[in-house]
Motif scaffolding. Structure first.
Motif, PDB file in Angstrom:
ATOM      1  N   VAL A  96      -3.236  -3.491   5.984  1.00  0.00           N
ATOM      2  CA  VAL A  96      -2.209  -3.876   5.011  1.00  0.00           C
ATOM      3  C   VAL A  96      -1.355  -4.979   5.625  1.00  0.00           C
ATOM      4  O   VAL A  96      -0.785  -4.790   6.705  1.00  0.00           O
ATOM      5  N   THR A 117       3.443  -6.754   2.630  1.00  0.00           N
ATOM      6  CA  THR A 117       3.300  -5.531   1.833  1.00  0.00           C
ATOM      7  C   THR A 117       3.929  -4.346   2.548  1.00  0.00           C
ATOM      8  O   THR A 117       4.595  -3.509   1.930  1.00  0.00           O
ATOM      9  N   GLU A 157       7.519  -4.068   2.014  1.00  0.00           N
ATOM     10  CA  GLU A 157       7.926  -3.607   0.686  1.00  0.00           C
ATOM     11  C   GLU A 157       8.166  -2.101   0.679  1.00  0.00           C
ATOM     12  O   GLU A 157       8.897  -1.581  -0.176  1.00  0.00           O
ATOM     13  N   TYR A 158       7.538  -1.401   1.627  1.00  0.00           N
ATOM     14  CA  TYR A 158       7.600   0.056   1.646  1.00  0.00           C
ATOM     15  C   TYR A 158       8.331   0.623   2.855  1.00  0.00           C
ATOM     16  O   TYR A 158       8.530   1.845   2.937  1.00  0.00           O
ATOM     17  N   ASN A 207      -2.188   6.873  -0.504  1.00  0.00           N
ATOM     18  CA  ASN A 207      -2.709   6.648  -1.852  1.00  0.00           C
ATOM     19  C   ASN A 207      -3.822   5.606  -1.856  1.00  0.00           C
ATOM     20  O   ASN A 207      -4.828   5.754  -2.572  1.00  0.00           O
ATOM     21  N   ARG A 208      -3.669   4.558  -1.078  1.00  0.00           N
ATOM     22  CA  ARG A 208      -4.731   3.541  -1.005  1.00  0.00           C
ATOM     23  C   ARG A 208      -6.017   4.142  -0.456  1.00  0.00           C
ATOM     24  O   ARG A 208      -7.110   3.877  -0.966  1.00  0.00           O
ATOM     25  N   THR A 248       7.811   6.615   2.579  1.00  0.00           N
ATOM     26  CA  THR A 248       7.349   5.794   1.455  1.00  0.00           C
ATOM     27  C   THR A 248       6.136   4.971   1.857  1.00  0.00           C
ATOM     28  O   THR A 248       5.169   4.837   1.091  1.00  0.00           O
ATOM     29  N   LEU A 249       6.151   4.426   3.068  1.00  0.00           N
ATOM     30  CA  LEU A 249       4.999   3.685   3.566  1.00  0.00           C
ATOM     31  C   LEU A 249       3.809   4.617   3.770  1.00  0.00           C
ATOM     32  O   LEU A 249       2.676   4.280   3.396  1.00  0.00           O
ATOM     33  N   SER A 283       3.126   7.315   2.227  1.00  0.00           N
ATOM     34  CA  SER A 283       2.593   7.662   0.906  1.00  0.00           C
ATOM     35  C   SER A 283       1.738   6.526   0.343  1.00  0.00           C
ATOM     36  O   SER A 283       0.659   6.758  -0.228  1.00  0.00           O
ATOM     37  N   TYR A 284       2.199   5.293   0.513  1.00  0.00           N
ATOM     38  CA  TYR A 284       1.430   4.138   0.036  1.00  0.00           C
ATOM     39  C   TYR A 284       0.074   4.056   0.750  1.00  0.00           C
ATOM     40  O   TYR A 284      -0.971   3.875   0.099  1.00  0.00           O
TER      41      TYR A 284
END
Length: 205
Positions: free
Chosen positions: A174, A178, A181-182, A117-118, A110-111, A113-114
């Motif tokens: 990051v 934050t 959160e992931y 995407n950024r 999940t991290l 992917s974040y």
């Protein structure tokens, strides 16, 4: 070139694990396999960077992987992670690479992917997490062409660390709130610390 590659850095040696960190097991699975499997959920293909003498053993633990898998063997071993990343990025046929060291067996897709995407949306050369007050250049997303150029420059100057590469790219960092959160607390526990927690240094975790 819109594809995304995953690059697993597995070429380092270990003084703790007899067969190297890449083959140390966590819950019965080699760390290199755990990291490759996680990256594969985000990337279109996975590139494993390793030494020539490691490749047969690493191939065995990845033999039944059901994703596009490639190997990037260091021409000269033991030159450091910047050299290994350069080798991996040379093989990565993609615009961006999700990069992770093999000694992060709990890395969170999940991290990844974040971060990915950024990088894509904001057209960033590198996106790296900050954990425990430190930037983590061994787990992040790099633009393949510009990352490779930064590695070339670092290697030519005798630099071995990924931080040297990251500094040349002026990454977006990051902040830890934050990141959390992931990813949970275990995401950045390395294989050696996980072995300490198991109470049996060097044994399977």
């Amino acid at each position: 070139m819109g594809r995304t590659a995953g690059v697993v850095l597995a070429g380092g040696r270990s003084t703790r694990f007899e067969d190297g960190t890449a083959l140390a097991t966590v819950d019965g699975t080699a760390t290199v396999r755990r990291v490759a499997d996680r990256i594969a959920t985000v990337a279109d293909a996975v590139v494993v960077n390793c030494r020539r003498d490691q490749r047969p053993a690493v191939e065995r633990v990845l033999d039944d992987a059901d994703y596009d898998l490639r190997f990037a063997v260091d021409p000269v071993p033991d030159r450091g992670p910047a050299y290994g990343l350069r080798t991996g990025l040379r093989v990565a046929a993609a615009e961006y690479a999700i990069v992770c060291a093999c000694d992060l067996p709990f890395v969170d897709p999940t991290l990844l992917s974040y971060l990915h995407n950024r990088a894509r949306v904001e057209r960033i050369d590198a996106v790296l997490p900050r954990v425990d007050g430190c930037v983590q250049p061994h787990c992040g997303v790099y633009h393949v062409d510009r990352g490779r150029d930064a590695c070339e420059s670092a290697v030519d100057r005798g630099g071995a660390s990924l931080q040297t590469v990251a500094d040349a790219l002026d990454p977006v960092v990051v902040p830890e709130p934050t990141v959390r959160e992931y990813a949970d607390e275990d995401a950045f526990v390395d294989a050696e610390r996980a072995a300490d927690r198991s109470g049996a240094p060097g044994d399977p975790i």
